[in-house]
Design an enzyme around this catalytic site. Structure first.
Site, PDB file in Angstrom:
ATOM      1  N   HIS A 139       0.840  -1.200   0.000  1.00  0.00           N
ATOM      2  CA  HIS A 139       0.000   0.000   0.000  1.00  0.00           C
ATOM      3  C   HIS A 139       0.872   1.245   0.000  1.00  0.00           C
ATOM      4  CE1 HIS A 139       0.636   0.796   4.356  1.00  0.00           C
ATOM      5  NE2 HIS A 139       0.491  -0.499   4.529  1.00  0.00           N
ATOM      6  N   GLU A 195      -5.154   1.658   2.335  1.00  0.00           N
ATOM      7  CA  GLU A 195      -5.068   0.469   3.177  1.00  0.00           C
ATOM      8  C   GLU A 195      -5.198   0.832   4.644  1.00  0.00           C
ATOM      9  OE1 GLU A 195      -3.112  -2.585   5.739  1.00  0.00           O
ATOM     10  OE2 GLU A 195      -2.599  -0.473   5.458  1.00  0.00           O
ATOM     11  N   GLU A 196      -4.571   1.938   5.039  1.00  0.00           N
ATOM     12  CA  GLU A 196      -4.506   2.291   6.452  1.00  0.00           C
ATOM     13  C   GLU A 196      -5.857   2.673   7.045  1.00  0.00           C
ATOM     14  OE1 GLU A 196      -2.158   1.681   8.284  1.00  0.00           O
ATOM     15  OE2 GLU A 196      -0.214   1.938   7.348  1.00  0.00           O
ATOM     16  N   ASP A 234      -0.273   4.361   0.955  1.00  0.00           N
ATOM     17  CA  ASP A 234      -0.639   5.363   1.961  1.00  0.00           C
ATOM     18  C   ASP A 234       0.070   5.101   3.280  1.00  0.00           C
ATOM     19  OD1 ASP A 234      -2.320   3.039   2.150  1.00  0.00           O
ATOM     20  OD2 ASP A 234      -3.636   4.140   3.516  1.00  0.00           O
TER      21      ASP A 234
END
Length: 390
Positions: free
Chosen positions: A74, A138-139, A76
């Site tokens: 990811h 994702e976070e 982010d």
């Protein structure tokens, strides 16, 4: 003019320099990666969010046919605001045997190593493809990767396996907990606080719900089931936010809580959801409506992150074993995008450099030895992909 080559450390520095906090766009980073790969003759496929401010990137190095391995990460990162950083979090800084910066461990180093080694992948003469998958958001709930996976399943040859390069200290993880996040809103009846019996205090109703969640959490802790590969080894319940009421002298008409549970792979999420909804339907809501017929309890799913389940004869697990000599697989308590790959029909494992203990913290770092170990693994992967029969 030949395409610029980056060392792994230069690529980490470049990616860390993009402040891709989840609340902001990641398009500058994605644009850089797309242009870098294009200069190497590798085409990229982008899938966007609804706002067109964020994008996933999927690219294939090597032959364009089914199979091969996905290297997934990811783009982010979590915020840095309010954290006591000793150096600029978006400027890579070396101190001793560590490099510091937001995303160094979670998880731009893995992405950077894969990107930096693309010229080596090409030179190796791959017979199986190596795919690069970069996602957004994702976070905050793994919201980006499902769009990319739907596009892959509908329009591209399906990869044979995926390696999600979250920080495991280069240990093989073949399972992790799921994560389900909910918003539950309680509606009561407002009124003057001098006569609370004429209203229905939504905060009190929420408190009953919280008490139930607390009892459920203790039951899951004490009665299991348990899986000792996780820390903690049981399904957990957490309440993260609560908001309600208008003023001290008004009976609260509304209250809202955000809560989650993280089931171990052997616990079906539906069973926990059914327990919670059963309490609301059979106990809490009837009591609320005795006081106010308009009372209501509404629960909305905010995040539904599937667990990663161990798979017998997983080709992804077998590949890590073959290339590293590691014979054991661990479980990790944190969530990843691996479960989404698995649900799409792509066997997945979690395996990457750095420690999760450094993730999300001020002065996030990765040991240089971990980066070097990742480089060594990627080179073995390239040799495997070049030698394997399609």
């Amino acid at each position: 003019m030949s395409a610029r080559r980056y060392s792994p450390m230069e690529m980490i520095e470049t990616l860390v320099g993009f402040p891709t906090v989840s609340a902001d766009s990641n398009l500058n980073l994605i644009g850089f990666v797309r242009d870098y790969l294009a200069d190497l003759g590798v085409e990229s496929r982008l899938t966007y969010d609804e706002s067109k401010r964020k994008a996933n990137l999927f690219a294939t190095v090597g032959p364009d046919h089914p199979g091969g391995v996905v290297l997934s990460g990811h783009t982010d990162v979590v915020p840095v605001a309010g954290q006591p950083w000793e150096s600029d979090p978006f400027t890579l800084t070396r101190r001793g045997d560590k490099i510091y910066g937001r995303g160094t461990s979670d998880m731009k180093s893995f992405i950077a190593v894969a990107l930096a080694l693309v010229p080596e992948f090409q030179k190796a003469g791959l017979r199986r493809p190596i795919h690069l998958a970069l996602s957004y958001d994702e976070e905050v709930g793994c919201f980006g990767v499902p769009h990319m996976l739907r596009d892959i399943a509908a329009n591209l040859p399906l990869p044979a396996m995926a390696i999600i390069g979250e920080p495991t200290s280069m240990q093989l993880a073949n399972r992790h907990k799921g994560d389900l996040v909910f918003r539950t809103r309680f509606t009561g009846r407002d009124g003057h606080s001098s006569a609370p019996q004429r209203g229905l205090n939504a905060i009190f109703s929420a408190a009953e719900f919280l008490t139930f969640l607390s009892r459920l959490a203790a039951e899951l802790r004490d009665e299991g089931p348990q899986d000792e590969s996780f820390d903690p080894p049981y399904t957990t319940v957490n309440v993260g936010q609560i908001d309600g009421g208008t003023a001290f002298n008004i009976v609260a008409r509304r209250c809202e809580i955000i809560w989650e549970f993280r089931p171990i792979p052997s616990v079906a999420p539906e069973t926990v959801i059914a327990r919670v909804q059963g309490f609301v339907d059979s106990e809490l809501l009837p009591r609320m409506r005795q006081a106010a017929e308009e009372a209501d309890v509404e629960t909305t799913t905010l995040v539904a992150l599937p667990p990663l389940m161990p798979e017998p004869d997983s080709p992804a697990e077998a590949l890590i074993h073959a290339l590293t000599g590691v014979n054991e697989a661990i479980g990790v308590a944190f969530g990843t995008e691996a479960g989404h790959f698995q649900q799409t029909g792509i066997p997945a494992v979690v395996f990457g450099p750095g420690s999760i203990q450094q993730a999300h913290k001020p002065n996030e770092f990765i040991e240089i030895a971990q980066v070097e170990a990742c480089v060594g693994f990627m080179r073995k992967l390239a040799a495997w992909a070049a030698a394997s029969t399609p």
